[in-house]
Scaffold this active site. Sequence first.
Site, PDB file in Angstrom:
ATOM      1  N   SER A   1       8.115 -33.387 -22.137  1.00 60.48           N
ATOM      2  CA  SER A   1       7.316 -32.195 -22.424  1.00 60.48           C
ATOM      3  C   SER A   1       7.427 -31.885 -23.903  1.00 60.48           C
ATOM      4  O   SER A   1       8.193 -32.512 -24.620  1.00 60.48           O
ATOM      5  CB  SER A   1       7.847 -31.019 -21.620  1.00 60.48           C
ATOM      6  OG  SER A   1       9.148 -30.694 -22.074  1.00 60.48           O
ATOM      7  N   LYS A   2       6.663 -30.915 -24.324  1.00 53.39           N
ATOM      8  CA  LYS A   2       6.690 -30.519 -25.736  1.00 53.39           C
ATOM      9  C   LYS A   2       8.115 -30.267 -26.211  1.00 53.39           C
ATOM     10  O   LYS A   2       8.505 -30.663 -27.298  1.00 53.39           O
ATOM     11  CB  LYS A   2       5.869 -29.238 -25.938  1.00 53.39           C
ATOM     12  CG  LYS A   2       4.384 -29.465 -25.773  1.00 53.39           C
ATOM     13  CD  LYS A   2       3.656 -29.346 -27.106  1.00 53.39           C
ATOM     14  CE  LYS A   2       2.356 -30.129 -27.078  1.00 53.39           C
ATOM     15  NZ  LYS A   2       1.492 -29.763 -25.935  1.00 53.39           N
ATOM     16  N   ARG A   3       8.858 -29.582 -25.354  1.00 51.16           N
ATOM     17  CA  ARG A   3      10.222 -29.231 -25.766  1.00 51.16           C
ATOM     18  C   ARG A   3      11.201 -30.397 -25.614  1.00 51.16           C
ATOM     19  O   ARG A   3      12.278 -30.377 -26.157  1.00 51.16           O
ATOM     20  CB  ARG A   3      10.708 -28.019 -24.958  1.00 51.16           C
ATOM     21  CG  ARG A   3      10.572 -26.712 -25.726  1.00 51.16           C
ATOM     22  CD  ARG A   3      10.721 -25.513 -24.816  1.00 51.16           C
ATOM     23  NE  ARG A   3       9.540 -25.331 -23.992  1.00 51.16           N
ATOM     24  CZ  ARG A   3       9.550 -25.182 -22.670  1.00 51.16           C
ATOM     25  NH1 ARG A   3      10.694 -25.192 -22.026  1.00 51.16           N
ATOM     26  NH2 ARG A   3       8.437 -25.027 -21.997  1.00 51.16           N
TER      27      ARG A   3
END
Length: 451
Positions: A214-216
């Site tokens: 994911s983005k994080r």
Amino acid sequence: MTQIVTRFAPSPTGLLHAGNYRTAVFSYLFARQRGGKFILRIEDTDKERSKKEYEDNILESLKWLGLDYDEFHRQSERAPAHKKYLKQLIDGGFAYVSKEEAAGEGDDKARRKEVIRFKNPNIKVKFHDLIRGEIEVDTTDLKDFVIAKDLDTPLFHLAVVADDFDMGVTHVVRGEDHISNTPRQILIQRAIGAPEPVYAHIPLILAPDRTKLSKRKGALALTEYRDRGYLPQAVLNYLALLGWNPGTEQEILSLDDLLKQFDISKVQKGGAIFNEEKLRWINKEYLKLLSAERAGEEVLARLPENLREEAKKNPELFKKITAIILERVNTLGEITDIANGGEVGYFFEDPTYVKEALFWKDDKDAGHTRTHLDKVAELLQKISPADFTADTVKAALWDYATEVGRGNVLWPLRYALSGRDKSPDPFMLAGILGKETTLRRIERAQQILSA
Ligand code: GLU
């Protein structure tokens, strides 16, 4: 035999990461190794979330990776075709306009909305997946699912099926998060008389802690890797190895190798871990393959402004240190970092340092150190400038250094030449700097020791 046609169908609702592009790579390789067609279809029917900048980024990324496509489509531009199929489905009794309450808005009649639902025949749908084998799903639980908001606003399942049909897609290669969508799409295919494509649902890519990328969690836009100085061939190579391997020890595979060796039926079923260290290692292998000329250009482009100017003024010296600089990095972006950290500047400028830095370990006696440097200078004087190389310098100093202790001689020499705790060995430095600079730097060290 019909021609193989695959497609990459990203939604431009964000910056796509490596996982998304791995799908493109597999789809591309599968088609191209069979002389087939590869289509890019931007699935931008979600008008609110789709953005031009994300579409541009997709085009840029594919170009950078070298994945060329034969056709380009935008789903939003196919509204007339989608409408045709919606009408066909309604006329044929496969779908109907359903009047429903807008959620949470009570019984205000003005708020009622219409959607188009697919009339679920409630059957078992079986399909063969190239990676997962037979898959059978009872569609009863899916109820009568929504396929459009109205005739001009198709939703995902309808648009995908209509587009794959019209574009002659024979093989759908996509992420396994779409497996649950496939039965619905097959029902629509049967209703509009479209042939069923062959499916290959590829495993997800996971973060190192096995959670979803994911983005994080490490999911950078692919162009970010370009900007950090990864080479496209290295990234392509790495992406192809996410969930597949050639079954041999070979890990460095060019596009040609991949086209010869990629086998979609050997793609693993389990999730693949995104391992940045491996990507860095592969990138380094590709850095080693750069021609001297290209390496020089890449290094020059990444040097800080002042050093770039120095490099341009001293092209011969710069040529000699290109390989040394590249050897110290895994990505081109790190060139800027190590240069800013002082690992390049001393080749161009005489270093400054304190006297104590010249002392080898516990010998704090400036007199001893000076004696050694005096002897080194005397030995090096005898080499002619034209013969002054790492090999001749080593040959000149080796016996003396061995006799009195290598650290005692080579540490102060290396420090005098580089002014740094870590650098290439003193022979190599002397060879690169040449006789004049080497002796000048030794002389400065002698002065510092006597001060
Ligand atoms: N647009 C979908 C996505 O970005 C892909 C649909 C498909 O490959 O069938 O996930």
